[in-house]
Design a protein around this motif. Structure first.
Motif, PDB file in Angstrom:
ATOM      1  N   THR A  17       0.831  -1.203   0.000  1.00 44.57           N
ATOM      2  CA  THR A  17       0.000   0.000   0.000  1.00 44.57           C
ATOM      3  C   THR A  17       0.868   1.256   0.000  1.00 44.57           C
ATOM      4  OG1 THR A  17      -1.720  -1.214   1.176  1.00 44.57           O
ATOM      5  CG2 THR A  17      -1.892   1.177   1.197  1.00 44.57           C
ATOM      6  N   THR A  18       1.930   1.246   0.784  1.00 42.25           N
ATOM      7  CA  THR A  18       2.866   2.377   0.814  1.00 42.25           C
ATOM      8  C   THR A  18       3.549   2.535  -0.537  1.00 42.25           C
ATOM      9  OG1 THR A  18       3.245   2.070   3.172  1.00 42.25           O
ATOM     10  CG2 THR A  18       4.912   3.316   1.960  1.00 42.25           C
ATOM     11  N   ASP A  19       4.040   1.430  -1.097  1.00 49.72           N
ATOM     12  CA  ASP A  19       4.685   1.476  -2.420  1.00 49.72           C
ATOM     13  C   ASP A  19       3.725   2.023  -3.476  1.00 49.72           C
ATOM     14  OD1 ASP A  19       6.988   0.270  -1.389  1.00 49.72           O
ATOM     15  OD2 ASP A  19       6.511  -1.713  -2.205  1.00 49.72           O
ATOM     16  N   LEU A  20       2.494   1.582  -3.427  1.00 47.42           N
ATOM     17  CA  LEU A  20       1.492   1.982  -4.423  1.00 47.42           C
ATOM     18  C   LEU A  20       1.282   3.493  -4.424  1.00 47.42           C
ATOM     19  CD1 LEU A  20      -0.409   0.584  -6.487  1.00 47.42           C
ATOM     20  CD2 LEU A  20      -2.154   0.602  -4.706  1.00 47.42           C
ATOM     21  N   GLN A  21       1.354   4.106  -3.265  1.00 46.98           N
ATOM     22  CA  GLN A  21       1.167   5.550  -3.160  1.00 46.98           C
ATOM     23  C   GLN A  21       2.285   6.331  -3.842  1.00 46.98           C
ATOM     24  OE1 GLN A  21       0.716   6.151   1.052  1.00 46.98           O
ATOM     25  NE2 GLN A  21      -1.323   5.237   1.086  1.00 46.98           N
ATOM     26  N   HIS A  22       3.444   5.682  -4.058  1.00 46.56           N
ATOM     27  CA  HIS A  22       4.566   6.348  -4.723  1.00 46.56           C
ATOM     28  C   HIS A  22       4.464   6.298  -6.241  1.00 46.56           C
ATOM     29  CE1 HIS A  22       6.566   7.178  -0.992  1.00 46.56           C
ATOM     30  NE2 HIS A  22       6.538   5.910  -0.652  1.00 46.56           N
ATOM     31  N   LEU A  23       3.524   5.521  -6.762  1.00 47.30           N
ATOM     32  CA  LEU A  23       3.316   5.464  -8.205  1.00 47.30           C
ATOM     33  C   LEU A  23       2.426   6.625  -8.634  1.00 47.30           C
ATOM     34  CD1 LEU A  23       2.567   1.667  -8.743  1.00 47.30           C
ATOM     35  CD2 LEU A  23       4.772   2.842  -8.902  1.00 47.30           C
ATOM     36  N   THR A  24       2.522   6.991  -9.894  1.00 51.47           N
ATOM     37  CA  THR A  24       1.622   8.022 -10.414  1.00 51.47           C
ATOM     38  C   THR A  24       0.237   7.420 -10.588  1.00 51.47           C
ATOM     39  OG1 THR A  24       1.988   7.486 -12.734  1.00 51.47           O
ATOM     40  CG2 THR A  24       3.552   9.051 -11.708  1.00 51.47           C
ATOM     41  N   PRO A  25      -0.797   8.254 -10.680  1.00 54.13           N
ATOM     42  CA  PRO A  25      -2.134   7.713 -10.928  1.00 54.13           C
ATOM     43  C   PRO A  25      -2.184   6.863 -12.203  1.00 54.13           C
ATOM     44  CG  PRO A  25      -2.309   9.974 -10.194  1.00 54.13           C
ATOM     45  CD  PRO A  25      -0.839   9.697 -10.410  1.00 54.13           C
ATOM     46  N   ALA A  26      -1.483   7.269 -13.240  1.00 51.29           N
ATOM     47  CA  ALA A  26      -1.478   6.498 -14.492  1.00 51.29           C
ATOM     48  C   ALA A  26      -0.825   5.130 -14.281  1.00 51.29           C
ATOM     49  CB  ALA A  26      -0.744   7.270 -15.588  1.00 51.29           C
ATOM     50  N   GLN A  27       0.246   5.078 -13.505  1.00 52.79           N
ATOM     51  CA  GLN A  27       0.910   3.802 -13.225  1.00 52.79           C
ATOM     52  C   GLN A  27       0.005   2.881 -12.412  1.00 52.79           C
ATOM     53  OE1 GLN A  27       4.361   5.471 -11.346  1.00 52.79           O
ATOM     54  NE2 GLN A  27       5.604   5.321 -13.210  1.00 52.79           N
ATOM     55  N   HIS A  32      -3.568  -1.882 -12.187  1.00 47.96           N
ATOM     56  CA  HIS A  32      -4.906  -2.428 -11.920  1.00 47.96           C
ATOM     57  C   HIS A  32      -5.475  -3.071 -13.177  1.00 47.96           C
ATOM     58  CE1 HIS A  32      -5.977  -0.625  -7.854  1.00 47.96           C
ATOM     59  NE2 HIS A  32      -4.712  -0.335  -8.063  1.00 47.96           N
ATOM     60  N   ARG A  33      -5.259  -2.440 -14.320  1.00 54.05           N
ATOM     61  CA  ARG A  33      -5.766  -2.979 -15.584  1.00 54.05           C
ATOM     62  C   ARG A  33      -5.120  -4.328 -15.892  1.00 54.05           C
ATOM     63  NH1 ARG A  33     -10.030  -3.210 -16.853  1.00 54.05           N
ATOM     64  NH2 ARG A  33     -10.213  -1.209 -15.891  1.00 54.05           N
ATOM     65  N   VAL A  34      -3.795  -4.441 -15.680  1.00 52.62           N
ATOM     66  CA  VAL A  34      -3.096  -5.711 -15.910  1.00 52.62           C
ATOM     67  C   VAL A  34      -3.646  -6.792 -14.983  1.00 52.62           C
ATOM     68  CG1 VAL A  34      -0.855  -6.868 -15.617  1.00 52.62           C
ATOM     69  CG2 VAL A  34      -0.990  -4.709 -16.851  1.00 52.62           C
ATOM     70  N   VAL A  35      -3.868  -6.445 -13.725  1.00 54.95           N
ATOM     71  CA  VAL A  35      -4.399  -7.423 -12.768  1.00 54.95           C
ATOM     72  C   VAL A  35      -5.799  -7.870 -13.186  1.00 54.95           C
ATOM     73  CG1 VAL A  35      -5.181  -7.759 -10.384  1.00 54.95           C
ATOM     74  CG2 VAL A  35      -2.970  -6.682 -10.836  1.00 54.95           C
ATOM     75  N   LEU A  36      -6.662  -6.907 -13.533  1.00 55.53           N
ATOM     76  CA  LEU A  36      -8.041  -7.254 -13.877  1.00 55.53           C
ATOM     77  C   LEU A  36      -8.174  -7.945 -15.230  1.00 55.53           C
ATOM     78  CD1 LEU A  36      -9.914  -4.066 -12.631  1.00 55.53           C
ATOM     79  CD2 LEU A  36      -9.826  -6.326 -11.547  1.00 55.53           C
ATOM     80  N   ASP A  37      -7.379  -7.521 -16.207  1.00 55.66           N
ATOM     81  CA  ASP A  37      -7.524  -8.053 -17.567  1.00 55.66           C
ATOM     82  C   ASP A  37      -6.683  -9.282 -17.853  1.00 55.66           C
ATOM     83  OD1 ASP A  37      -9.266  -5.985 -18.043  1.00 55.66           O
ATOM     84  OD2 ASP A  37      -7.874  -4.806 -19.260  1.00 55.66           O
ATOM     85  N   ALA A  38      -5.631  -9.522 -17.085  1.00 59.19           N
ATOM     86  CA  ALA A  38      -4.746 -10.647 -17.398  1.00 59.19           C
ATOM     87  C   ALA A  38      -4.484 -11.548 -16.187  1.00 59.19           C
ATOM     88  CB  ALA A  38      -3.426 -10.125 -17.963  1.00 59.19           C
ATOM     89  N   PHE A  39      -4.014 -10.981 -15.081  1.00 55.95           N
ATOM     90  CA  PHE A  39      -3.614 -11.792 -13.933  1.00 55.95           C
ATOM     91  C   PHE A  39      -4.776 -12.609 -13.364  1.00 55.95           C
ATOM     92  CE2 PHE A  39      -2.847 -12.377  -9.366  1.00 55.95           C
ATOM     93  CZ  PHE A  39      -1.618 -13.008  -9.381  1.00 55.95           C
ATOM     94  N   VAL A  40      -5.861 -11.940 -13.004  1.00 55.68           N
ATOM     95  CA  VAL A  40      -7.000 -12.648 -12.393  1.00 55.68           C
ATOM     96  C   VAL A  40      -7.629 -13.641 -13.376  1.00 55.68           C
ATOM     97  CG1 VAL A  40      -9.320 -12.392 -11.407  1.00 55.68           C
ATOM     98  CG2 VAL A  40      -7.441 -10.938 -10.600  1.00 55.68           C
ATOM     99  N   PRO A  41      -7.872 -13.270 -14.639  1.00 54.66           N
ATOM    100  CA  PRO A  41      -8.408 -14.277 -15.559  1.00 54.66           C
ATOM    101  C   PRO A  41      -7.500 -15.507 -15.700  1.00 54.66           C
ATOM    102  CG  PRO A  41      -8.719 -12.112 -16.484  1.00 54.66           C
ATOM    103  CD  PRO A  41      -7.845 -11.944 -15.256  1.00 54.66           C
ATOM    104  N   ASP A  42      -6.180 -15.298 -15.759  1.00 52.54           N
ATOM    105  CA  ASP A  42      -5.269 -16.434 -15.848  1.00 52.54           C
ATOM    106  C   ASP A  42      -5.304 -17.260 -14.566  1.00 52.54           C
ATOM    107  OD1 ASP A  42      -4.583 -15.488 -18.331  1.00 52.54           O
ATOM    108  OD2 ASP A  42      -2.497 -15.023 -17.819  1.00 52.54           O
ATOM    109  N   LEU A  43      -5.385 -16.597 -13.422  1.00 54.29           N
ATOM    110  CA  LEU A  43      -5.462 -17.295 -12.136  1.00 54.29           C
ATOM    111  C   LEU A  43      -6.715 -18.158 -12.083  1.00 54.29           C
ATOM    112  CD1 LEU A  43      -3.951 -17.412  -9.404  1.00 54.29           C
ATOM    113  CD2 LEU A  43      -5.443 -15.572  -8.630  1.00 54.29           C
ATOM    114  N   ARG A  44      -7.815 -17.649 -12.607  1.00 51.32           N
ATOM    115  CA  ARG A  44      -9.087 -18.388 -12.592  1.00 51.32           C
ATOM    116  C   ARG A  44      -9.033 -19.658 -13.424  1.00 51.32           C
ATOM    117  NH1 ARG A  44     -13.181 -13.342 -13.445  1.00 51.32           N
ATOM    118  NH2 ARG A  44     -13.153 -12.609 -11.294  1.00 51.32           N
TER     119      ARG A  44
END
Length: 108
Positions: A17-27, A32-44
């Motif tokens: 959570t701390t690391d995430l705050q150091h990223l830009t909003p675009a990052q 989040h897009r990679v997790v939702l569109d690729a990581f979670v579907p592959d995990l499923r």
């Protein structure tokens, strides 16, 4: 890896959570897009992750994995995670540990 059609139970460590705050909003949006569109579907699916995620074990930390995602024009972004004990039977439990650049691998 789990088999069958599963949902994923995702949680974060305080350091993530701390690391995430150091990223830009675009990052953050890109991750989040990679997790939702690729990581979670592959995990499923219970099969291997797609090669584009470049998931591999972190050598200095057994049981910890690295996912590589693009941070845009800068260096490739990385996030580390581990699998936790299932919270819901049959549902993979992923614990996000760190996020940022290659430097996070010194304390994954």
């Amino acid at each position: 890896m789990p088999r069958g059609d599963h949902r994923a139970h995702l949680r974060t460590c305080p350091r993530f959570t701390t690391d995430l705050q150091h990223l830009t909003p675009a990052q953050r949006r890109r991750f989040h897009r990679v997790v939702l569109d690729a990581f979670v579907p592959d995990l499923r699916t219970g099969r291997r992750f797609r090669p584009g995620l470049r998931i591999k074990g972190v050598r200095c930390a057994p049981g910890v994995y690295e996912l590589t995602w693009s941070m845009g024009t800068g260096p490739a972004g990385r996030a580390t995670f581990e699998y936790g004990t299932e919270v819901r039977p049959g549902t993979p439990h992923v614990i996000w540990r760190r996020i940022g650049t290659h430097s996070i691998l010194t304390g994954p």
